[in-house]
Design an enzyme around this catalytic site. Structure first.
Site, PDB file in Angstrom:
ATOM      1  N   GLY A  75     -12.603  -4.235   1.202  1.00  0.00           N
ATOM      2  CA  GLY A  75     -13.981  -3.763   1.330  1.00  0.00           C
ATOM      3  C   GLY A  75     -14.317  -2.750   0.239  1.00  0.00           C
ATOM      4  O   GLY A  75     -15.408  -2.785  -0.343  1.00  0.00           O
ATOM      5  N   ARG A  82       0.827  -1.212   0.000  1.00  0.00           N
ATOM      6  CA  ARG A  82       0.000   0.000   0.000  1.00  0.00           C
ATOM      7  C   ARG A  82       0.865   1.268   0.000  1.00  0.00           C
ATOM      8  O   ARG A  82       0.418   2.314  -0.463  1.00  0.00           O
ATOM      9  CB  ARG A  82      -0.944  -0.005   1.206  1.00  0.00           C
ATOM     10  CG  ARG A  82      -2.156  -0.888   0.966  1.00  0.00           C
ATOM     11  CD  ARG A  82      -3.094  -0.880   2.139  1.00  0.00           C
ATOM     12  NE  ARG A  82      -4.403  -1.387   1.751  1.00  0.00           N
ATOM     13  CZ  ARG A  82      -5.312  -1.817   2.607  1.00  0.00           C
ATOM     14  NH1 ARG A  82      -5.068  -1.806   3.893  1.00  0.00           N
ATOM     15  NH2 ARG A  82      -6.485  -2.243   2.184  1.00  0.00           N
ATOM     16  N   LYS A 126     -14.244 -12.405   6.563  1.00  0.00           N
ATOM     17  CA  LYS A 126     -15.312 -11.426   6.829  1.00  0.00           C
ATOM     18  C   LYS A 126     -16.575 -11.852   6.084  1.00  0.00           C
ATOM     19  O   LYS A 126     -17.005 -11.224   5.110  1.00  0.00           O
ATOM     20  CB  LYS A 126     -14.864 -10.031   6.363  1.00  0.00           C
ATOM     21  CG  LYS A 126     -13.681  -9.478   7.158  1.00  0.00           C
ATOM     22  CD  LYS A 126     -13.273  -8.114   6.613  1.00  0.00           C
ATOM     23  CE  LYS A 126     -12.024  -7.603   7.267  1.00  0.00           C
ATOM     24  NZ  LYS A 126     -11.418  -6.481   6.545  1.00  0.00           N
ATOM     25  N   GLY A 136      -6.786  -6.500   1.351  1.00  0.00           N
ATOM     26  CA  GLY A 136      -5.547  -6.362   2.101  1.00  0.00           C
ATOM     27  C   GLY A 136      -4.832  -7.692   2.264  1.00  0.00           C
ATOM     28  O   GLY A 136      -3.669  -7.850   1.879  1.00  0.00           O
TER      29      GLY A 136
HETATM   30  N1  LIG Z   1     -11.295 -21.535   6.855  1.00  0.00           N
HETATM   31  C1  LIG Z   1     -10.951 -20.435   7.498  1.00  0.00           C
HETATM   32  N2  LIG Z   1     -11.222 -20.272   8.804  1.00  0.00           N
HETATM   33  C2  LIG Z   1     -10.866 -19.167   9.459  1.00  0.00           C
HETATM   34  N3  LIG Z   1     -10.233 -18.103   8.898  1.00  0.00           N
HETATM   35  C3  LIG Z   1      -9.934 -18.209   7.596  1.00  0.00           C
HETATM   36  C4  LIG Z   1     -10.276 -19.358   6.843  1.00  0.00           C
HETATM   37  N4  LIG Z   1      -9.852 -19.153   5.587  1.00  0.00           N
HETATM   38  C5  LIG Z   1      -9.256 -17.936   5.552  1.00  0.00           C
HETATM   39  N5  LIG Z   1      -9.289 -17.366   6.756  1.00  0.00           N
HETATM   40  C6  LIG Z   1      -8.703 -16.067   7.165  1.00  0.00           C
HETATM   41  O1  LIG Z   1      -9.262 -15.016   6.431  1.00  0.00           O
HETATM   42  C7  LIG Z   1      -8.433 -13.878   6.628  1.00  0.00           C
HETATM   43  C8  LIG Z   1      -8.557 -12.909   5.472  1.00  0.00           C
HETATM   44  O2  LIG Z   1      -9.915 -12.616   5.265  1.00  0.00           O
HETATM   45  P1  LIG Z   1     -10.462 -11.177   4.806  1.00  0.00           P
HETATM   46  O3  LIG Z   1     -11.922 -11.370   4.624  1.00  0.00           O
HETATM   47  O4  LIG Z   1      -9.990 -10.157   5.786  1.00  0.00           O
HETATM   48  O5  LIG Z   1      -9.761 -10.986   3.355  1.00  0.00           O
HETATM   49  P2  LIG Z   1      -9.029  -9.722   2.693  1.00  0.00           P
HETATM   50  O6  LIG Z   1      -8.444 -10.157   1.429  1.00  0.00           O
HETATM   51  O7  LIG Z   1      -8.071  -9.110   3.676  1.00  0.00           O
HETATM   52  O8  LIG Z   1     -10.128  -8.673   2.449  1.00  0.00           O
HETATM   53  P3  LIG Z   1     -10.287  -7.224   3.191  1.00  0.00           P
HETATM   54  O9  LIG Z   1      -9.241  -6.321   2.593  1.00  0.00           O
HETATM   55  O10 LIG Z   1     -11.688  -6.853   2.917  1.00  0.00           O
HETATM   56  O11 LIG Z   1     -10.011  -7.419   4.655  1.00  0.00           O
HETATM   57  C9  LIG Z   1      -7.027 -14.420   6.780  1.00  0.00           C
HETATM   58  O12 LIG Z   1      -6.477 -13.905   7.968  1.00  0.00           O
HETATM   59  C10 LIG Z   1      -7.226 -15.949   6.832  1.00  0.00           C
HETATM   60  O13 LIG Z   1      -6.456 -16.578   7.833  1.00  0.00           O
HETATM   61  O1  LIG Z   2      -7.747  -2.331   5.263  1.00  0.00           O
HETATM   62  C1  LIG Z   2      -8.712  -1.774   4.732  1.00  0.00           C
HETATM   63  O2  LIG Z   2      -9.630  -2.445   4.166  1.00  0.00           O
HETATM   64  C2  LIG Z   2      -8.729  -0.257   4.670  1.00  0.00           C
HETATM   65  O3  LIG Z   2      -7.516   0.300   5.076  1.00  0.00           O
HETATM   66  C3  LIG Z   2      -9.887   0.288   5.486  1.00  0.00           C
HETATM   67  O4  LIG Z   2      -9.706  -0.016   6.837  1.00  0.00           O
HETATM   68  P1  LIG Z   2     -10.983  -0.107   7.815  1.00  0.00           P
HETATM   69  O5  LIG Z   2     -11.749  -1.353   7.408  1.00  0.00           O
HETATM   70  O6  LIG Z   2     -10.413  -0.174   9.197  1.00  0.00           O
HETATM   71  O7  LIG Z   2     -11.795   1.155   7.594  1.00  0.00           O
END
Ligand SMILES: Nc1ncnc2c1ncn2[C@@H]1O[C@H](COP(=O)(O)OP(=O)(O)OP(=O)(O)O)[C@@H](O)[C@H]1O
Ligand SMILES: O=C(O)[C@H](O)COP(=O)(O)O
Length: 403
Positions: A384, A37, A202, A360
């Site tokens: 998100g 980032r 999430k 992220g």
């Molecule tokens: N089966 C599972 N059980 C629990 N946690 C999981 C599983 N599969 C993946 N994860 C966890 O999901 C997390 C990432 O999910 P997340 O929804 O935050 O994705 P992202 O790409 O970071 O999207 P955002 O930027 O919206 O946060 C990781 O830390 C991973 O360990």
């Molecule tokens: O990591 C993210 O998705 C952005 O930096 C926004 O962070 P936030 O979900 O804490 O608002």
């Protein structure tokens, strides 16, 4: 939307330009584990500094509670920005107080400063319009123009994202322009087959996007923590896996609609399951078993997609003309559960179509697993934010730049 190019054409020499970036990077203590980032905002910061602006960079980091908290200081990000720029970057130990004022006043033309975490001030994230506006007024006093470049935060109605641009001449930075340009392609003239892979943790945030995607995508591959709500809706027992029980009826309706709309909804056929969540600090070897998706033992949780699923998903991605992937397929932070995420990342690399990775953790995963970022069509800095864009929602940070 006016872009930074117009600002540069008008001339910025000696002007104070506020750059709202998203420097919300993953940290292990004060060590940045993925600087994607920070690198993403470099084109904007460099262009402004090279043109003689006094560049004031601001961002949030994590979710502190509206007051200073050293664990969420932006000092490591400021230092990394300086290394990447190959220049001194000043750091203000507050956001709108004496240090910020003195730091900005001390900037020479072409100089760069980073302010401390915006979320150390309650006004940044306040739901109260007046409180946010008051904080935005204080921020506005630090600059002559505003460049919005924190794509990862444009879905937040926060003071520095939404209220501040209304108070200064405002422009979209290079990153926002690139991100919006790419995501627009996925909402307007998407090339088919369009395959979307969704995983991560999430679950409730991301189920809403499936509602929209059922009218757009040709194929949906579900993995990560999200998969278990679907497997449950299919009638399987999921043991102690991540489960959004209240969403099971919603997911059942998605499954019916997918069938009606001719959208292929693909679920894991096998998973790696264990009685314990792995230790992500020591990364000590995990004890797990590979089971079919309809045979998860009651005291086990699914932590990655299994080998048959990896092959299946790779085959479903092979002929894609467009791919959007958000959310790791498993707990990739532990080496024993990184295989599913690695397999999907490899399938994107191998696919001939246009591939977008958003989020992220997803972006950090492809980099920490050793993939070359250039092997993907686009790696979005927004998780998100990119999903809400695909949902067709109005994003406050983009709407404010358009006004
Ligand atoms: N089966 C599972 N059980 C629990 N946690 C999981 C599983 N599969 C993946 N994860 C966890 O999901 C997390 C990432 O999910 P997340 O929804 O935050 O994705 P992202 O790409 O970071 O999207 P955002 O930027 O919206 O946060 C990781 O830390 C991973 O360990
Ligand atoms: O990591 C993210 O998705 C952005 O930096 C926004 O962070 P936030 O979900 O804490 O608002």
């Amino acid at each position: 939307m006016k872009t930074i190019d117009e600002l540069l054409a008008d001339g910025v020499d000696g002007k104070r330009v506020f750059v709202r970036a998203d420097l919300n990077v993953p940290l292990d203590g004060t060590t940045i584990t993925d600087d994607g980032r920070i690198r993403a905002v470099l084109p904007t910061v460099k262009a402004l500094a090279d043109a003689g602006a006094k560049v004031v960079v601001a961002s949030h980091l994590g979710r502190p509670k509206g007051a200073p908290d050293p664990a969420y200081s932006l000092a490591p990000a400021a230092a990394r920005l300086g290394e990447l720029l190959g220049a001194d970057v000043a750091f203000a130990t507050d956001t709108v107080g004496e240090s910020a004022e003195a730091t900005v006043a001390g900037l020479a033309s072409g100089g760069v400063a980073v302010l401390e975490n915006l979320r150390f001030n309650a006004g940044e994230t306040s739901k109260d319009d007046a409180e946010r506006a008051a904080f935005a007024e204080q921020l506005a006093a630090l600059a002559d123009a505003y460049v919005g470049d924190g794509f990862g935060a444009v879905h937040r109605k926060h003071a520095s994202v939404f209220d501040l641009p209304k108070r200064l001449p405002h422009y979209a930075g290079h990153l926002i322009a690139t991100e919006v340009g790419v995501l627009k392609k996925l909402t307007e003239d998407v090339k088919r087959p369009y395959v979307v892979a969704l995983g991560g943790a999430k679950v409730s945030d991301k189920l809403a996007v499936i509602d929209q995607l059922l009218g757009k995508a040709d194929r949906l591959l579900i993995g990560g923590g999200m998969a278990y709500t679907f497997l449950k809706a299919k009638g399987y027992e999921v043991g102690i896996s991540l489960l959004q029980e209240d969403q099971v009826p919603v997911v059942k309706e998605y499954m019916e609609r997918a069938e009606k709309n001719g959208v292929e909804l693909v679920l894991p056929v096998d998973v790696l399951a264990a009685t314990e969540f792995p230790d992500l600090k020591t990364k000590a070897p995990a004890t797990y078993t590979t089971v079919d998706a309809d045979a998860i033992p009651a005291d086990h949780e699914g932590l990655d997609i299994g080998p048959k699923t990896r092959e299946l998903y790779a085959s479903k991605l092979a002929d894609a003309a467009t791919v959007f992937w958000n959310g790791p397929m498993g707990v990739f932070e532990h080496p024993d559960y990184a295989g599913g995420t690695r397999a999907v990342a490899q399938a994107l690399v191998d696919a001939d179509g246009f591939t977008v990775v958003g989020g992220g953790d997803s972006a950090a995963a492809v980099r920490t697993l050793g993939f070359d970022e250039n092997a993907f069509g686009h790696i979005s800095t927004g998780g998100g934010a990119s999903l809400e864009y695909l949902e067709g929602k109005t994003l406050p940070g983009l709407a404010a730049l358009e006004d």
